[in-house]
Design an enzyme around this catalytic site. Structure first.
Site, PDB file in Angstrom:
ATOM      1  N   CYS A  65      -1.997  -2.387 -17.293  1.00  0.00           N
ATOM      2  CA  CYS A  65      -2.582  -1.455 -16.321  1.00  0.00           C
ATOM      3  C   CYS A  65      -1.968  -1.630 -14.933  1.00  0.00           C
ATOM      4  O   CYS A  65      -2.409  -1.020 -13.969  1.00  0.00           O
ATOM      5  CB  CYS A  65      -4.093  -1.601 -16.248  1.00  0.00           C
ATOM      6  SG  CYS A  65      -4.669  -3.223 -15.700  1.00  0.00           S
ATOM      7  N   HIS A 104       0.832  -1.204   0.000  1.00  0.00           N
ATOM      8  CA  HIS A 104       0.000   0.000   0.000  1.00  0.00           C
ATOM      9  C   HIS A 104       0.866   1.253   0.000  1.00  0.00           C
ATOM     10  O   HIS A 104       0.582   2.231  -0.685  1.00  0.00           O
ATOM     11  CB  HIS A 104      -0.898   0.020   1.244  1.00  0.00           C
ATOM     12  CG  HIS A 104      -2.019  -0.970   1.209  1.00  0.00           C
ATOM     13  ND1 HIS A 104      -2.944  -0.991   0.200  1.00  0.00           N
ATOM     14  CD2 HIS A 104      -2.362  -1.963   2.061  1.00  0.00           C
ATOM     15  CE1 HIS A 104      -3.817  -1.957   0.434  1.00  0.00           C
ATOM     16  NE2 HIS A 104      -3.479  -2.565   1.548  1.00  0.00           N
TER      17      HIS A 104
END
Length: 570
Positions: free
Chosen positions: A495, A192
């Site tokens: 992506c 994260h």
């Protein structure tokens, strides 16, 4: 000068003082009796109230955030009200087999430890959520004590933030106006912390052991591309930082039509999650959206959003990209994105469990309703809407999803290539599907059997791994075979985070990838580098990377032939 080496996740060269993350919330004393005259029920009410206060505070912060930051904060807010944590703490307020009654603070502390341990035992993504539970535990204990919640240190001057690692709720609220760079001794390139640092455009280095011991206030030099942190910077480091600042200013704008030096088009698209993200991406010149993460509309709720709510959420993105491509990933639930109405959090290995497209077999109807909402929203706007399913592993799954999307009135239906089986059988997948998009984050962790959240595995979890690049090549070759067999175009995009690395973007273009999607902040740098190479040069650099024996060797071989990277401080 003392040097620390880690994994560079966002380019940039800066000099500034270090501010270390403050000490964590102190563990409450054990074996402290509840004060006389205070009942277990009143302590239970304090826990419930503190939990709700923490949840409300995180939700308020989420409302002011967007994209990845918003989703992380909303997920953390849900964890603050986790019944396992709260009920476990309340149970510890009364004497029983577990021992004597505990104070509210100690009960929350022990309950959080128990929940975190259960998550660690599950392994994979669920083990990573253990850190989130401990973050929430600390916030509730701070609330019970009437103290400020743990978080980013306050400072009147810009600083380099150093830490062992950051909780998602902290990383999500980093202020790029105050934080010059982010360096951690833990974490990994797909954690994260790394993903959100990229979204914020902060120079960042992770897995640099020892940086959490640098004295507070010490001046350091950070090179986010090289993964280097150095204390006592000299004239050379200061000049490098000044040169980076000057070059960064020249990358502030993107013309909105990316090509290689010979005119070969490689459109640069944006990864977004909300309408606000889409507005920023359009302002940055993105040529479309290569990844619209739809799960963020589902994360903060116990029930599936209504048709009208979904139509509004998707339309808020479509309106910013009239007559341009918007690729939507259908619900990617499971693993690190559990949803109470759809996924089973008791799976022993959720990263390899019922996630993504696989949830449609376990809970039929959710996907069909989402496709209907996407089609309805598409009909109200001018965007060119494509849809793709995550975690597709077989040609049968690709055919089934494509048929379902076409039946919903969505003419362009594709698949995410995130597992090696999809890459190796891409010709068969694309015989049915209209396009493919490579999710390099998951593709890397599955190819290398390395949890992408774990700092100790950062070297394995690198998209420059030749094995991963060979899977990208296989996917592009499969697309070419499917195109020859069907006569229909079979574009292959990327992506995943790999697309935001300007050097790796050149390799991907050389392997045959047709579009690249990334955080909008990365678009100018990627465009500037791609504009310096021809198609033939990109293919030659791709061949050099494929032939390398390691990720480091592949990266070095390519960067050595791209002097523009040094010129731009990348």
């Amino acid at each position: 000068m003392q040097q620390f080496h880690g994994v560079g996740v966002t380019p940039g060269r800066v000099v500034g003082p270090v501010r270390q993350m403050p000490a964590p919330v102190r563990e409450p004393h054990a074996n402290v009796a509840i004060p006389a005259g205070v009942s277990s029920e009143s302590e239970a009410e304090r826990i419930r109230a503190a939990s709700k206060a923490v949840q409300a505070e995180l939700k308020a912060r989420a409302a002011g955030a967007s994209g990845d930051a918003r989703g992380v904060l909303e997920a953390t807010a849900l964890m603050a009200a986790d019944p396992m944590l709260v009920k476990g703490a309340v149970k510890l307020l009364s004497p029983g087999p577990h021992g004597p009654a505990q104070t509210a603070e100690r009960a929350v502390w022990d309950s959080g430890a128990a929940v975190a341990e259960r998550l660690r035992a599950l392994g994979g993504y669920m083990a990573e959520r253990a850190a989130d539970v401990l973050d929430v535990r600390a916030r509730i204990v701070a609330e019970l004590r009437g103290l400020p919640a743990p978080g980013i240190p306050a400072s009147d001057a810009p600083f380099v933030l150093a830490a062992e690692d950051l909780a998602p709720a902290d990383t999500a609220t980093l202020d790029p106006g105050r934080v010059l760079a982010l360096v951690t001794s833990g974490g990994g390139p797909q954690s994260h912390t790394a993903i959100l640092a990229r979204a914020l455009g902060l120079p960042a280095v992770v897995a640099a052991q020892g940086v959490d011991t640098i004295p507070d206030g010490a001046e350091v030099y950070v090179d986010g591309a090289a993964g280097l942190i150095a204390t006592e910077p000299g004239p050379a480091e200061r000049d490098a930082a000044a040169a980076w600042a000057a070059q960064a200013a020249t990358l502030a704008a993107f013309a909105g039509s990316n090509t290689l030096a010979d005119g070969h088009p490689v459109p640069l698209l944006a990864n977004v999650a909300t309408g606000a993200d889409a507005a920023r991406a359009a302002a940055a010149g993105a040529e479309g959206v290569g990844l619209l993460r739809t799960e963020f509309a589902f994360l903060d709720r116990d029930a599936e959003p209504t048709h009208e709510e979904q139509v509004a959420a998707y339309g808020a993105v479509f309106e910013h990209f009239g007559h341009k491509k918007v690729v939507i990933r259908t619900l990617d639930a499971g693993a690190d994105k559990p949803l109470p109405f759809l996924t089973n959090t008791a799976e022993p290995n959720p990263a390899l469990g019922v996630r993504g497209y696989r949830t449609d077999a376990a809970s039929p109807g959710v996907l069909a309703r989402q496709l209907a909402a996407i089609a309805d929203a598409a009909g109200k706007h001018d965007a060119e809407v494509w849809v793709m399913a995550p975690m597709v592993s077989t040609p049968g799954e690709a055919a089934a999803f494509t048929a379902l999307a076409h039946e919903a009135g969505l003419p362009m239906a594709g698949v995410m290539v995130e597992v090696p089986s999809a890459a190796l059988t891409s010709a068969h997948l694309l015989a049915a599907a209209d396009f493919a998009s490579l999710g390099t984050n998951d593709l890397t962790q599955y190819a290398m059997a390395a949890d992408r959240m774990l700092g100790p595995l950062a070297a394995l979890n690198d998209p420059w791994q030749p094995a991963v690049l060979h899977l990208v090549k296989a996917t592009c070759e499969g697309a070419a075979a499917a195109r020859a067999a069907t006569g229909a175009p079979k574009p292959v995009g990327v992506c995943g985070e790999a697309a935001a690395d300007p050097a790796l973007a050149v390799v991907l273009a050389g392997l045959g990838v047709t579009t690249l999607s990334m955080t909008p902040r990365a678009i100018p740098a990627v465009a500037a580098v791609l504009a310096t190479v021809t198609t033939a040069q990109a293919q030659a650099l791709a061949a050099a990377a494929l032939a390398a024996p390691s990720a480091a060797a592949a990266r070095d071989a390519v960067r050595a032939q791209l002097p523009v990277l040094a010129d731009l401080g990348l």
